[in-house]
Design a protein around this motif. Structure first.
Motif, PDB file in Angstrom:
ATOM      1  N   VAL A  19      10.084   2.430   2.385  1.00 35.68           N
ATOM      2  CA  VAL A  19      11.310   1.901   2.993  1.00 35.68           C
ATOM      3  C   VAL A  19      11.046   1.483   4.438  1.00 35.68           C
ATOM      4  O   VAL A  19      11.438   0.397   4.868  1.00 35.68           O
ATOM      5  CB  VAL A  19      12.446   2.936   2.921  1.00 35.68           C
ATOM      6  N   ASP A  20      10.359   2.333   5.200  1.00 34.77           N
ATOM      7  CA  ASP A  20      10.043   1.996   6.586  1.00 34.77           C
ATOM      8  C   ASP A  20       9.157   0.759   6.643  1.00 34.77           C
ATOM      9  O   ASP A  20       9.375  -0.144   7.466  1.00 34.77           O
ATOM     10  CB  ASP A  20       9.343   3.177   7.260  1.00 34.77           C
ATOM     11  N   ALA A  21       8.165   0.684   5.758  1.00 32.59           N
ATOM     12  CA  ALA A  21       7.285  -0.480   5.717  1.00 32.59           C
ATOM     13  C   ALA A  21       8.061  -1.733   5.324  1.00 32.59           C
ATOM     14  O   ALA A  21       7.812  -2.821   5.853  1.00 32.59           O
ATOM     15  CB  ALA A  21       6.134  -0.240   4.737  1.00 32.59           C
ATOM     16  N   ALA A  22       9.005  -1.599   4.408  1.00 34.52           N
ATOM     17  CA  ALA A  22       9.824  -2.738   3.998  1.00 34.52           C
ATOM     18  C   ALA A  22      10.696  -3.210   5.159  1.00 34.52           C
ATOM     19  O   ALA A  22      10.905  -4.421   5.335  1.00 34.52           O
ATOM     20  CB  ALA A  22      10.683  -2.372   2.796  1.00 34.52           C
ATOM     21  N   CYS A  23      11.213  -2.293   5.947  1.00 37.75           N
ATOM     22  CA  CYS A  23      12.029  -2.675   7.111  1.00 37.75           C
ATOM     23  C   CYS A  23      11.199  -3.477   8.116  1.00 37.75           C
ATOM     24  O   CYS A  23      11.687  -4.442   8.704  1.00 37.75           O
ATOM     25  CB  CYS A  23      12.602  -1.428   7.783  1.00 37.75           C
ATOM     26  N   ARG A  24       9.933  -3.080   8.303  1.00 37.97           N
ATOM     27  CA  ARG A  24       9.067  -3.831   9.213  1.00 37.97           C
ATOM     28  C   ARG A  24       8.834  -5.249   8.690  1.00 37.97           C
ATOM     29  O   ARG A  24       8.826  -6.213   9.451  1.00 37.97           O
ATOM     30  CB  ARG A  24       7.731  -3.094   9.408  1.00 37.97           C
ATOM     31  N   VAL A  81      10.725  -5.779  -1.734  1.00 37.44           N
ATOM     32  CA  VAL A  81      11.675  -5.066  -0.868  1.00 37.44           C
ATOM     33  C   VAL A  81      12.905  -4.648  -1.664  1.00 37.44           C
ATOM     34  O   VAL A  81      13.393  -3.512  -1.553  1.00 37.44           O
ATOM     35  CB  VAL A  81      12.077  -5.947   0.331  1.00 37.44           C
ATOM     36  N   LEU A  82      13.413  -5.566  -2.487  1.00 35.53           N
ATOM     37  CA  LEU A  82      14.590  -5.247  -3.288  1.00 35.53           C
ATOM     38  C   LEU A  82      14.289  -4.145  -4.307  1.00 35.53           C
ATOM     39  O   LEU A  82      15.142  -3.282  -4.560  1.00 35.53           O
ATOM     40  CB  LEU A  82      15.095  -6.509  -3.989  1.00 35.53           C
ATOM     41  N   ALA A  83      13.084  -4.176  -4.880  1.00 34.57           N
ATOM     42  CA  ALA A  83      12.710  -3.111  -5.810  1.00 34.57           C
ATOM     43  C   ALA A  83      12.637  -1.765  -5.090  1.00 34.57           C
ATOM     44  O   ALA A  83      13.097  -0.733  -5.607  1.00 34.57           O
ATOM     45  CB  ALA A  83      11.364  -3.437  -6.469  1.00 34.57           C
ATOM     46  N   ILE A  84      12.081  -1.763  -3.879  1.00 37.77           N
ATOM     47  CA  ILE A  84      11.998  -0.533  -3.084  1.00 37.77           C
ATOM     48  C   ILE A  84      13.403  -0.053  -2.708  1.00 37.77           C
ATOM     49  O   ILE A  84      13.716   1.140  -2.792  1.00 37.77           O
ATOM     50  CB  ILE A  84      11.133  -0.776  -1.833  1.00 37.77           C
ATOM     51  N   ALA A  85      14.255  -0.988  -2.285  1.00 34.66           N
ATOM     52  CA  ALA A  85      15.630  -0.619  -1.930  1.00 34.66           C
ATOM     53  C   ALA A  85      16.369  -0.044  -3.122  1.00 34.66           C
ATOM     54  O   ALA A  85      17.150   0.914  -2.988  1.00 34.66           O
ATOM     55  CB  ALA A  85      16.370  -1.844  -1.387  1.00 34.66           C
ATOM     56  N   GLN A  90      15.019   1.503  -5.766  1.00 32.52           N
ATOM     57  CA  GLN A  90      14.484   2.835  -6.040  1.00 32.52           C
ATOM     58  C   GLN A  90      15.030   3.864  -5.051  1.00 32.52           C
ATOM     59  O   GLN A  90      15.323   5.011  -5.425  1.00 32.52           O
ATOM     60  CB  GLN A  90      12.953   2.811  -5.969  1.00 32.52           C
ATOM     61  N   ALA A  91      15.165   3.459  -3.791  1.00 35.04           N
ATOM     62  CA  ALA A  91      15.643   4.380  -2.755  1.00 35.04           C
ATOM     63  C   ALA A  91      17.163   4.419  -2.665  1.00 35.04           C
ATOM     64  O   ALA A  91      17.704   5.181  -1.856  1.00 35.04           O
ATOM     65  CB  ALA A  91      15.058   3.979  -1.404  1.00 35.04           C
ATOM     66  N   ARG A  92      17.854   3.595  -3.460  1.00 37.96           N
ATOM     67  CA  ARG A  92      19.320   3.474  -3.397  1.00 37.96           C
ATOM     68  C   ARG A  92      19.773   3.125  -1.984  1.00 37.96           C
ATOM     69  O   ARG A  92      20.796   3.600  -1.493  1.00 37.96           O
ATOM     70  CB  ARG A  92      20.004   4.766  -3.863  1.00 37.96           C
ATOM     71  N   ASP A  93      18.986   2.269  -1.327  1.00 39.72           N
ATOM     72  CA  ASP A  93      19.259   1.884   0.058  1.00 39.72           C
ATOM     73  C   ASP A  93      19.935   0.513   0.050  1.00 39.72           C
ATOM     74  O   ASP A  93      19.289  -0.535   0.080  1.00 39.72           O
ATOM     75  CB  ASP A  93      17.946   1.836   0.851  1.00 39.72           C
ATOM     76  N   ALA A  94      21.263   0.501   0.014  1.00 35.13           N
ATOM     77  CA  ALA A  94      22.014  -0.749  -0.072  1.00 35.13           C
ATOM     78  C   ALA A  94      21.842  -1.594   1.184  1.00 35.13           C
ATOM     79  O   ALA A  94      21.830  -2.830   1.114  1.00 35.13           O
ATOM     80  CB  ALA A  94      23.495  -0.460  -0.305  1.00 35.13           C
ATOM     81  N   GLY A  95      21.694  -0.952   2.343  1.00 34.09           N
ATOM     82  CA  GLY A  95      21.529  -1.704   3.580  1.00 34.09           C
ATOM     83  C   GLY A  95      20.237  -2.503   3.587  1.00 34.09           C
ATOM     84  O   GLY A  95      20.228  -3.679   3.969  1.00 34.09           O
ATOM     85  N   LEU A  96      19.138  -1.886   3.159  1.00 31.78           N
ATOM     86  CA  LEU A  96      17.861  -2.600   3.072  1.00 31.78           C
ATOM     87  C   LEU A  96      17.962  -3.734   2.056  1.00 31.78           C
ATOM     88  O   LEU A  96      17.474  -4.838   2.292  1.00 31.78           O
ATOM     89  CB  LEU A  96      16.747  -1.621   2.680  1.00 31.78           C
ATOM     90  N   SER A 122       0.834  -1.204   0.000  1.00 32.37           N
ATOM     91  CA  SER A 122       0.000   0.000   0.000  1.00 32.37           C
ATOM     92  C   SER A 122       0.868   1.253   0.000  1.00 32.37           C
ATOM     93  O   SER A 122       0.615   2.203  -0.750  1.00 32.37           O
ATOM     94  CB  SER A 122      -0.930  -0.017   1.216  1.00 32.37           C
ATOM     95  N   ALA A 123       1.901   1.256   0.844  1.00 35.21           N
ATOM     96  CA  ALA A 123       2.800   2.419   0.882  1.00 35.21           C
ATOM     97  C   ALA A 123       3.508   2.597  -0.457  1.00 35.21           C
ATOM     98  O   ALA A 123       3.658   3.723  -0.947  1.00 35.21           O
ATOM     99  CB  ALA A 123       3.816   2.242   2.008  1.00 35.21           C
ATOM    100  N   TRP A 124       3.933   1.507  -1.052  1.00 33.39           N
ATOM    101  CA  TRP A 124       4.632   1.563  -2.344  1.00 33.39           C
ATOM    102  C   TRP A 124       3.695   2.086  -3.435  1.00 33.39           C
ATOM    103  O   TRP A 124       4.065   2.962  -4.220  1.00 33.39           O
ATOM    104  CB  TRP A 124       5.148   0.171  -2.680  1.00 33.39           C
TER     105      TRP A 124
END
Length: 962
Positions: free
Chosen positions: A449-454, A482-486, A488-494, A440-442
């Motif tokens: 990103v926060d939702a993916a972390c949860r 999650v990987l698609a969100i990471a 898009q956000a360039r969040d390598a840690g996620l 939903s957030a996506w």
């Protein structure tokens, strides 16, 4: 007739769910044997005899229909206190049963409604028919997707039959009454399950089982069916340990007491196969399901619901094995079969179509997948919006597909439906709530990103509870999101967190037997079970927190409770890891931390992770200075297909040069190369099909002709393969006083020694005598031993290369162990479900069979800093499809080994000797092992040996671990 045996048998295959007004008791003057209605009784007997005929065609013929219609017409003209004689309702119930069996569900429902209205004033005079009518109506309502109404109808039937049994003399309760009680409870259980009321469904299914066993006996074919149906319902409620007890009871009872041609024999095999699949024993599971389908094909044919269910079940097993191209046609055939029998609104056809959509999505056909998923969802909603099970199957795949296709309005609407329906389920599905929130957030542009972390935190918790670590398809799809969100956000840690879950799941699955044997140690087992109990509490706390966030109520308290439990779980896990580090590795290793990983990389070192998720392939590059995460341009299916074709092309005369270079360009994009910087040593963390790819043989530029100067990736990097993302620990260089143990050149198996091994293994060693000799292995062992000197090398060759000697030897003093023998892949022989090394055959029935399996390796205590497996296919996993980091390589790691040198495919004798000797020599002179292997490969390419420039000769060798 009180009950149709034919209808009763059919009802066992139902999946069921209308409350009827209470009816007054029949007038006292009414009698079911009133002689004034003898003509009606004769008509009933005639119709009943036709319907119960052993000739199935006659029983379901128009002649039988005409007989029941004649009874209905005659009874309607005979009035009882102003109303049609109740035998008119009896006739319509039997017509409804025939309609139901024929798949004419709207007609069946119309006949059931009319029959119940006619029979209501006389229901206590015809209690069995009354309950049969309710059960048929409930089933048909569910089939027509009137789930809630059908559930109420079956609940009414259940209440009535409980009252009937309570007021009836037990001696008067015959088998048909017990069978009807079982059928009603069964159909009710199926309806409750589809409504998401799983606890109630299990209880209803238990009542069905008990009634059926009481009716038919505990060793009957009907009892077998009751056992496996209860096992399946327990499994749906995530009670797998209990489920397996009843599934095995079904198979054992069928094996000992039931004709193999009986349908329930095949269904019992199928049910146990499905449970074995759920608990990670997929090679065993495939055998059960394939055998079940073969029996069904022979006995019931292909035009039956049983056969369609078998096809769908086998397809569902192939999905987690990533054999989507094999699964898809099974689902499509099942979909057609369900529709032919149950009609265009068949809920089972909708499910099969949804699975076919999942398979299409995984193969990169996004638009086709969307069409199938939307059609399945619409079909599942025909006449009702209450089939929440369908939404749970479809939305996790449909929403990401719509987002990636840019169809955002549809994605937002679907996400809203998914979120709403998930909250209506009664079993607190934490993962589904988290996934719905993330999607939903996506879709709505929120904090995805926060939702993916949860979601990642929740998956970590739930996967730590599973013995086999297997990810479901919706979990894999969620990690793809999650990987698609990471990305898009360039969040390598996620992105690394998601990759670690995918890699860790593979490790746990591959080493299920290893971890299981470790937990057999009471000292470890008690602590692991305590950890699992706390982890279950944490899982519940996760679900409650997600619900609190969704309602925006009680968030602080739920968060504090969750945090306290998480702290305790982390402390317990850390303590076990300290005391039993090998168990932690078997369970997927420690949780990764990107900052720690970067800080521990050497200046000339970098890490590359390549992860095929569900629809896409993601690449993570990490150096001390930079990180990046990208999605490959080609789909997962395209790239996996390229790897398969590349592996198949390897020969002295052929190599898919173009495909190999495309793989290089898809992985080593400009962004990735920039992040890797000037690194000279590269750690590679491959998962899925990429674990079977020797990265060394990827050409950095297009090549037309292979020669000694071809720009392979091995010229750019010294490579090593890692199973996960653990921080790098400084590698110990070889010391001159290291000790070496060499085992190999075993004696060949004869027919006599093969028979001994066959007896000890219980089957499976029948091809050992056909394995070719290894003439160069003894010289390979001696050549390597020269670099250690006679006082620092021990060789077990020929008869001494035996299990008995190896098991009784102290292996801790040796820093290097070299095995030069045959490697066996799991599944290569019957009875061998894990990889193994072949040693010398036993000369007596001593308990040693000459086959050293991966799980037997884990029981050793090894001190070697380096183990070299100079044998064919030693990089293979626990089966032909399993990842490189499983199997023998990981088994030696858990036994205490440091790094391993293994091979991807059968190696040429002279090449294996050359690589082993040169790698050991370079390492003994001070080179890191990865660099030593790099030098050995390049030296072999330049050696002038026949075909030495071809990758099939030099490329199979990989270094696993540091």
């Amino acid at each position: 007739m009180l009950f149709s045996a034919r209808a009763g048998a059919f009802l066992l295959a139902l999946a069921g769910p209308a409350l009827l007004p209470a009816a007054a008791a029949p007038p006292p003057a009414f009698r079911t044997d009133d002689p004034r209605y003898a003509r009606l009784y004769a008509l009933e007997d005639k119709a009943d005899a036709l319907f119960e005929s052993d000739d199935y065609a006659l029983s379901m013929s128009q002649k039988t229909r005409d007989a029941w219609t004649a009874l209905e017409t005659a009874a309607s003209h005979n009035k009882v206190q102003g109303q049609a004689h109740p035998l008119a309702g009896v006739a319509l119930i039997n017509l409804s049963s025939m309609d139901q069996i024929d798949g004419r569900n709207p007609d069946a429902l119309a006949h059931a409604d009319r029959s119940l209205a006619l029979l209501a004033p006389f229901r206590d005079a015809y209690p069995i028919y009354w309950m049969q009518g309710l059960s048929i109506k409930g089933y048909v309502q569910v089939t027509l997707n009137q789930i809630g109404a059908g559930g109420e109808t079956l609940a009414e039937a259940s209440r009535y039959i409980d009252g009937y049994f309570a007021r009836t003399d037990p001696k008067a309760l015959d088998e048909s009454a017990m069978m009807l009680k079982s059928n009603i409870a069964f159909a009710h259980a199926q309806a409750l399950s589809r409504l998401g009321r799983n606890s109630e469904a299990v209880e209803a299914q238990r009542r069905s089982m008990e009634a059926r066993v009481a009716a038919s006996g505990q060793n009957s074919a009907d009892a077998v069916g009751a056992y496996y149906m209860y096992a399946q319902m327990l499994s749906r409620a995530d009670r797998d340990a209990e489920a397996e007890i009843y599934a095995r009871l079904a198979v054992d009872t069928a094996t000992d007491h039931v004709d193999r041609k009986h349908p329930n024999y095949a269904r019992a095999l199928e049910a146990l196969g499905l449970l074995l699949s759920r608990t990670g024993r997929r090679s065993e599971s495939l055998a059960y399901l394939e055998r079940s389908i073969a029996i069904k094909r022979e006995t019931s044919g292909t035009k039956s619901l049983a056969f369609d269910f078998a096809l769908q079940n086998l397809g569902n097993l192939l999905l987690p094995l990533e054999r989507y191209d094999e699964a898809e046609p099974l689902f499509l055939e099942a979909e057609r079969g369900f529709r032919d029998i149950e009609g265009d609104t068949s809920p089972q056809s909708a499910r099969a179509l949804a699975f076919a959509g999942v398979a299409a999505f995984a193969q990169g056909r996004r638009d086709e997948a969307i069409g199938r998923l939307q059609t399945a969802l619409a079909r599942g909603r025909t006449g009702s919006a209450e089939d929440r099970d369908m939404g749970q199957r479809v939305y996790p795949f449909l929403i990401p597909a719509l987002i990636q296709a840019g169809r955002m309005d549809e994605a937002r609407a679907a996400a809203a439906d998914f979120d709403r329906e998930t909250r209506q389920l009664d079993n607190l599905p934490g993962f589904a709530i988290a996934n719905a929130g993330m999607l939903s957030a996506w879709a709505n542009g929120g904090d995805s990103v926060d939702a993916a972390c949860r979601l990642i935190a929740l998956l970590r918790t739930s996967l730590s509870l599973q013995e086999d670590g297997a990810l479901t398809e919706d979990q894999r799809a969620a990690l793809d999101s999650v990987l698609a969100i990471a990305t898009q956000a360039r969040d390598a840690g996620l992105g690394m967190d998601a990759m670690a879950l995918l890699a860790g799941s593979g490790i746990v699955q591959a080493n299920h037997l290893v971890a299981q044997r470790m937990v057999d140690d009471p000292a470890l087992g008690n602590r692991v079970r305590a950890l699992q109990d706390r982890t279950r509490a944490l899982q519940s706390a996760d679900s409650l927190l997600l619900q609190a966030l969704a309602r925006d109520e009680g968030v602080a308290a739920a968060r504090a409770s969750r945090a306290a439990l998480a702290k305790q779980v982390d402390a317990d896990r850390t303590a076990i890891a300290h005391d039993f580090p090998r168990w932690l590795e078997a369970r997927g290793g420690a949780l990764p931390d990107l900052a720690s990983l970067q800080a521990n990389l050497a200046a000339d070192e970098a890490l590359l992770a390549v992860t095929p998720a569900f629809d896409g392939v993601y690449i993570l590059a990490v150096s001390r200075e930079r990180t990046t995460i990208i999605r490959a341009q080609e789909t997962r299916a395209d790239l996996v297909g390229r790897i398969a074709r590349l592996r198949a092309s390897l020969s002295a005369t052929g190599f898919d040069q173009e495909g190999a270079h495309i793989l290089y360009t898809q992985i080593f994009t400009p962004d990735v190369q920039a992040a890797l910087g000037k690194a000279q040593r590269l750690r590679v963390v491959p998962t899925g099909a990429f674990a079977a790819l020797p990265f060394a043989m990827l050409p950095q530029r297009p090549v037309q002709h292979i020669d000694r100067n071809t720009p392979w990736l091995i010229r750019r990097y010294a490579l090593r393969i890692d199973s996960g993302f653990r921080p790098v620990v400084a590698q110990k260089l070889a010391a001159q006083d290291d000790r070496m143990l060499g085992i190999g050149a075993p004696l060949p198996f004869s027919q006599e020694t093969q028979a001994i091994a066959l007896k000890q293994r219980g089957g499976g060693a029948a091809t050992l005598a056909q394995l070719p000799p290894l003439p160069g292995s003894a010289e390979e062992l001696r050549s390597v031993a020269r670099y250690f000197g006679p006082d620092h090398a021990r060789l077990l060759i020929g008869a001494n290369a035996s299990e008995a000697i190896l098991r009784t030897s102290d292996l801790r003093p040796y820093s290097v162990m070299l095995f030069a023998t045959h490697g066996l892949v799991g599944g290569q022989m019957e009875g061998l479900d894990e990889p193994a090394l072949l040693l010398s055959p036993p000369d007596t029935d001593s308990g040693n069979d000459g086959i050293l399996t991966a799980s037997e390796v884990t029981q050793m205590r090894i001190g070697a800093d380096w183990v070299i497996l100079s044998a064919c296919n030693t990089a293979a996993g626990s089966s032909a499809q399993a990842p490189t980091y499983s199997g023998l390589a990981q088994a030696f790691r858990y036994a205490g080994a440091g790094a391993l040198l293994v091979s991807h495919w059968p190696v040429r004798d002279d090449a294996g000797t050359f690589i082993t000797v040169e790698t050991v020599k370079a390492n003994r002179r001070g080179a890191y092992r990865g660099v030593a292997l790099q030098r050995a490969m390049l030296k072999l390419i330049r050696s002038g040996k026949p075909d030495a420039v071809q990758p099939y000769v030099w490329a199979p060798f990989i270094l696993v671990g540091q």
